[in-house]
Design a protein around this motif. Structure first.
Motif, mmCIF file in Angstrom:
data_model
loop_
_atom_site.group_PDB
_atom_site.id
_atom_site.type_symbol
_atom_site.label_atom_id
_atom_site.label_comp_id
_atom_site.label_asym_id
_atom_site.label_seq_id
_atom_site.Cartn_x
_atom_site.Cartn_y
_atom_site.Cartn_z
ATOM 1 N N LEU A 6 5.588 -65.556 7.466
ATOM 2 C CA LEU A 6 5.358 -64.116 7.585
ATOM 3 C C LEU A 6 6.600 -63.401 7.076
ATOM 4 C CD1 LEU A 6 3.671 -63.336 11.057
ATOM 5 C CD2 LEU A 6 2.674 -63.156 8.767
ATOM 6 N N VAL A 167 -1.258 -58.471 3.967
ATOM 7 C CA VAL A 167 -2.018 -58.162 5.173
ATOM 8 C C VAL A 167 -2.599 -56.757 5.105
ATOM 9 C CG1 VAL A 167 -1.767 -57.758 7.656
ATOM 10 C CG2 VAL A 167 -0.691 -59.757 6.599
ATOM 11 N N THR A 194 -5.510 -57.421 10.522
ATOM 12 C CA THR A 194 -5.387 -58.717 11.190
ATOM 13 C C THR A 194 -6.460 -59.674 10.703
ATOM 14 O OG1 THR A 194 -4.434 -57.662 13.150
ATOM 15 C CG2 THR A 194 -5.318 -59.876 13.427
ATOM 16 N N ALA A 197 -5.485 -60.951 7.332
ATOM 17 C CA ALA A 197 -4.435 -61.966 7.445
ATOM 18 C C ALA A 197 -5.032 -63.320 7.797
ATOM 19 C CB ALA A 197 -3.417 -61.544 8.493
ATOM 20 N N LEU A 221 2.577 -64.381 3.966
ATOM 21 C CA LEU A 221 1.876 -63.107 4.130
ATOM 22 C C LEU A 221 2.897 -62.000 4.298
ATOM 23 C CD1 LEU A 221 -0.927 -64.098 6.683
ATOM 24 C CD2 LEU A 221 -1.213 -63.665 4.224
ATOM 25 N N VAL A 237 -0.801 -59.688 14.228
ATOM 26 C CA VAL A 237 -1.034 -60.712 13.219
ATOM 27 C C VAL A 237 -0.444 -62.043 13.648
ATOM 28 C CG1 VAL A 237 -0.383 -61.446 10.886
ATOM 29 C CG2 VAL A 237 -1.315 -59.157 11.264
#
Length: 254
Positions: A6, A167, A194, A197, A221, A237
């Motif tokens: 992330l 995202v 979300t 994602a 992401l 997320v």
């Protein structure tokens, strides 16, 4: 895939002007793309953001941009490959100074905004960026849009490339991002973002604006730090990905 990176765009304040809640985001991220002064950030902000990323155990990357403070790096400029190579080297070197001063290291490079989108489709500019990364340190990973010319250029030069999904951005049927100047380019709804994602990380697909499902294999992401609900979205997320059995981790150092 049972793990995903992330990443977030951070350090985008400038002088007395503040953008985003970087500490709240850093608590959820595994990689940070730190602005290097061309679209946002300044020496104090860069130094502070590097320190906060280290404190959170987050991998540090240089977020390089076209020289466009007024336009936040989101306006396309007509620049030569030599100019793009030089500005990329310049910005990597600036952030490297702050990491080296505290015994840390840069992990990756990711272009920002207009430069990112130009390099996604223009093989010549993509090569200029990839060459700058290789010339500075071939161990640096190069982040770019999944399926893009930038990743192809990096791979051709022997760099470790990281395919990125978004995202909070809408996609076109060809896997490119819907330009910000057009309607529905940004997803403001936390639930929708979300779900996107999860689709990207778990299923390798995303629903394009025209309703087509696009197959995209991603390694990382992106969560934009300038969004109104960025910290809330990052928390949601991460929780959703972990609930789906995925481990959040930065790419292994090259």
């Amino acid at each position: 895939m049972n793990h995903i990176d992330l990443n977030g765009d951070l350090g985008e304040s400038f002088g007395a002007w503040r953008m985003g809640d970087d500490d709240a985001l850093l608590a959820q991220l595994s990689s940070a793309n730190i602005a290097c002064g061309f679209h946002a950030g300044d020496p104090d902000i860069m130094q502070h953001t590097v320190a906060r990323a280290i404190a959170h155990g987050v991998a540090i990357g240089a977020h390089v941009s076209l020289p466009d403070l007024q336009g936040f790096g989101r306006r396309e400029f007509n620049m030569t490959p030599a100019e793009v190579h030089a500005l990329t080297l310049y910005q990597i070197g600036a952030l490297h100074a702050f990491t080296r001063a505290v015994g840390a290291r840069l992990a990756h490079v990711k272009p920002h905004g207009a430069l990112y989108n130009m390099a996604a489709r223009d093989a010549v500019l993509a090569n200029a960026i990839a060459r700058a990364v290789r010339d500075f340190d071939p161990r640096l990973r190069l982040f770019g849009l999944a399926g893009s010319a930038l990743l192809a250029a990096g791979s051709a030069l022997g760099l470790s490339v990281v395919a990125e999904g978004f995202v909070d951005r809408r996609y076109r049927a060809d896997g490119s991002l819907q330009p910000r100047r057009e309607p529905d380019a940004v997803i403001d709804d936390v639930e929708l973002a979300t779900a996107q994602a999860l689709g990207l990380a778990r299923d390798g697909e995303v629903l394009a604006l025209d309703g087509h499902k696009v197959q995209l294999q991603v390694d990382t992401l992106c969560l934009h730090g300038d969004g109104a609900h960025a910290a809330q979205l990052a928390c949601r997320v991460r929780a959703a990905l972990e609930a789906a059995g995925m481990r959040i981790a930065a790419p292994e150092p090259a």
